[in-house]
Design a protein around this motif. Structure first.
Motif, short mmCIF file in Angstrom:
data_model
loop_
_atom_site.label_atom_id
_atom_site.label_comp_id
_atom_site.label_asym_id
_atom_site.label_seq_id
_atom_site.Cartn_x
_atom_site.Cartn_y
_atom_site.Cartn_z
N VAL A 248 -11.48 58.45 24.95
CA VAL A 248 -12.58 57.49 24.94
C VAL A 248 -13.38 57.46 26.25
N PRO A 249 -12.75 57.41 27.44
CA PRO A 249 -13.55 57.31 28.67
C PRO A 249 -14.61 58.40 28.85
N PRO A 250 -14.35 59.66 28.46
CA PRO A 250 -15.43 60.66 28.61
C PRO A 250 -16.61 60.40 27.67
N LEU A 251 -16.38 59.66 26.56
CA LEU A 251 -17.45 59.41 25.60
C LEU A 251 -18.40 58.32 26.07
N TRP A 252 -17.81 57.21 26.54
CA TRP A 252 -18.58 56.02 26.85
C TRP A 252 -18.18 55.49 28.22
N ARG A 300 -23.54 49.28 23.03
CA ARG A 300 -24.99 49.34 23.17
C ARG A 300 -25.50 48.53 24.36
N ARG A 301 -24.62 47.79 24.99
CA ARG A 301 -25.04 46.90 26.08
C ARG A 301 -25.74 47.67 27.20
N ASP A 302 -25.17 48.82 27.55
CA ASP A 302 -25.74 49.60 28.65
C ASP A 302 -26.45 50.87 28.18
N ASP A 303 -26.12 51.32 26.97
CA ASP A 303 -26.74 52.56 26.48
C ASP A 303 -26.98 52.43 24.98
N PRO A 304 -28.21 52.20 24.54
CA PRO A 304 -28.50 52.02 23.12
C PRO A 304 -28.18 53.25 22.27
N GLN A 305 -27.98 54.39 22.91
CA GLN A 305 -27.70 55.61 22.16
C GLN A 305 -26.22 55.77 21.81
N CYS A 306 -25.36 54.94 22.41
CA CYS A 306 -23.93 55.05 22.11
C CYS A 306 -23.67 54.66 20.66
N GLY A 307 -22.77 55.38 20.01
CA GLY A 307 -22.49 55.05 18.62
C GLY A 307 -21.16 55.60 18.15
N LEU A 308 -20.75 55.18 16.97
CA LEU A 308 -19.45 55.56 16.43
C LEU A 308 -19.42 56.99 15.93
N GLY A 309 -20.58 57.63 15.82
CA GLY A 309 -20.58 59.04 15.46
C GLY A 309 -19.89 59.90 16.50
N ASP A 310 -19.75 59.36 17.72
CA ASP A 310 -19.06 60.11 18.78
C ASP A 310 -17.54 60.03 18.67
N LEU A 311 -17.04 59.10 17.86
CA LEU A 311 -15.60 58.87 17.80
C LEU A 311 -14.86 60.08 17.22
N PRO A 312 -13.93 60.67 17.96
CA PRO A 312 -13.23 61.85 17.45
C PRO A 312 -12.35 61.51 16.24
N GLU A 313 -12.36 62.37 15.25
CA GLU A 313 -11.50 62.16 14.08
C GLU A 313 -10.02 62.17 14.48
N GLU A 314 -9.71 62.83 15.58
CA GLU A 314 -8.32 62.86 16.06
C GLU A 314 -7.76 61.46 16.27
N LEU A 315 -8.59 60.54 16.79
CA LEU A 315 -8.13 59.18 17.02
C LEU A 315 -7.89 58.44 15.72
N VAL A 316 -8.75 58.68 14.74
CA VAL A 316 -8.54 58.06 13.42
C VAL A 316 -7.25 58.58 12.80
N ARG A 317 -7.06 59.88 12.86
CA ARG A 317 -5.87 60.48 12.27
C ARG A 317 -4.60 60.01 12.98
N HIS A 318 -4.65 59.95 14.32
CA HIS A 318 -3.49 59.51 15.09
C HIS A 318 -3.09 58.08 14.71
N THR A 319 -4.08 57.22 14.55
CA THR A 319 -3.80 55.82 14.21
C THR A 319 -3.22 55.70 12.81
N LEU A 320 -3.81 56.38 11.85
CA LEU A 320 -3.29 56.33 10.48
C LEU A 320 -1.87 56.86 10.41
N ASP A 321 -1.60 57.94 11.13
CA ASP A 321 -0.24 58.51 11.13
C ASP A 321 0.75 57.54 11.77
N HIS A 322 0.34 56.91 12.88
CA HIS A 322 1.25 55.99 13.57
C HIS A 322 1.62 54.82 12.68
#
Length: 388
Positions: A248-252, A300-322
């Motif tokens: 997450v930190p490298p994204l936002w 969006r507070r500091d960068d209106p271009q930030c969005g959930l499209g940047d979220l890696p699917e790896e994090l979704v998969r890791h959470t579902l598996d856990h």
């Protein structure tokens, strides 16, 4: 000890002592239950705590995922999460508090290797309805663990009515000095395990009546215990958050409190979606919607271009598996993106409405009701767009 090892050690310890492992249910309570989400390990077991026999017997152990909306405003500190896992044990009319506490002390000190000198406990000191919990007090005195007697802090209930009783809470010292003071006076004592002597039922008029059986209900938060055993400073630093901390930190570009909120709320949203909830304007769906809107507002507070499209699917998969959820990560990610698009449309409408002359001054309660009822703009979103 990583989280998987911790769970295995916990469950095997109690299985060796005659407990049967039950499968943790989803976040969704059974039909007819007025509570939106499962908030504790005991929630699905309420009928059995009130006397209905359990098919697996009178000694149970499990790992239950939980969600607590009451902690939303505390997320970002070092101990609170929205969705978390609760390790739990139960005696359904079998053994009593001394046995439960003795086993708990043994697991913490021998099983997990915690120095007994870092432990402190609290015990119910009695009030005008129920006497002091002398059994727990004597057990802790026998083990040489310091005790603090309280009243309100050591009476557990799951609401204004229903099962309740005195409890004994176990705290671990997290300071960088030798232990000092007591749990109610120093927040470096962190609660790790609660043992409830569930013996009463509170009626509508506040009267206490005995339950058909004397139960023990214990619970400890998995992520909190993991962080303490791993020597981390917060639940967000334990191993289950390692992929989030890495990706997450490298994204936002976020400060620490914002990073914690974003990781917690996105992780929680994935679990809620994985259990079948979809965003809506009421009930469970609104809790999910609120989580995602808080994330998007921060991003969006500091960068209106930030969005959930940047979220890696790896994090979704890791959470579902856990959380042991057999759901397609791509479908979960699509729900997130669809909700983001709805939020963007709402933001555009909100900005146009709030630019009108009548809203240029301080907003009143009547203004907030009008914006909600007429334009569908929730109070929290309005205040984010234009603080009073």
């Amino acid at each position: 000890m990583n989280t998987d090892q911790l769970v295995r050690t916990f469950t095997e310890y109690y299985e060796d002592r005659g407990h049967h492992r039950i499968t943790g249910s989803t976040l969704l309570p059974p039909p007819g239950d007025p509570v939106l989400f499962t908030t504790s390990g005991m929630h699905p077991l309420t009928p059995h705590l009130e006397g209905r026999p359990h098919p697996l017997g009178r000694r149970l152990v499990n790992v239950q995922r939980c969600l607590r909306t009451t902690d939303l405003d505390e997320v970002g500190d070092r101990t609170h999460l929205t969705v978390f896992e609760m390790l739990g044990t139960w005696s359904l009319g079998d053994y009593e508090s001394r046995q439960s506490l003795d086993w708990g002390y043994g697991l913490l000190t021998d099983g997990f290797g915690i120095d007994p000198g870092r432990l402190h406990v609290t015990v119910f000191g009695g009030d005008d309805r129920v006497g002091p919990d002398t059994d727990s007090l004597e057990l802790w005195q026998d083990r040489g663990v310091p005790v603090e007697l309280t009243v309100e802090d050591n009476w557990w209930s799951n609401g204004p009515t229903g099962p309740c009783g005195p409890d004994s809470e176990i705290f671990l010292w997290t300071g960088d000095t030798p232990p000092r003071s007591t749990p109610t006076r120093d927040d470096r004592w962190v609660e790790v395990w609660n043992h409830v002597m569930m013996r009463h039922r509170r009626l509508d008029d506040g009267t206490l009546v005995p339950l058909p059986q004397r139960n023990i209900d214990t619970g400890l938060g998995l992520e909190r215990l993991s962080s303490l055993l791993q020597g981390r400073t917060s639940v967000f630093d334990c191993d289950v958050f390692d992929p989030w901390r890495r990706l997450v930190p490298p994204l936002w570009q976020l400060d620490e409190p914002s990073l914690r909120l974003v990781c917690d709320h996105l992780r929680s949203a994935v679990v809620v979606i994985g259990d079948g909830v979809r965003p809506s304007n009421a009930g469970r769906g609104y809790v999910l919607r609120r989580l995602l809107r808080r994330v998007l507002t921060v991003l969006r507070r500091d960068d209106p271009q930030c969005g959930l499209g940047d979220l890696p699917e790896e994090l979704v998969r890791h959470t579902l598996d856990h959380f042991r959820q057999d759901v397609d990560p791509g479908s979960v990610r699509q729900v997130l993106l669809d909700e983001e698009r709805r939020f963007d449309r709402l933001l555009d409408r909100g900005r146009r409405v709030l630019s009108r002359p009548r809203f240029r001054g301080p907003l009143t309660e009547d203004d907030l009701h009008y914006l909600h009822d007429t334009h569908g703009l929730p109070r929290d979103l309005v205040l984010d767009l234009r603080p009073r």
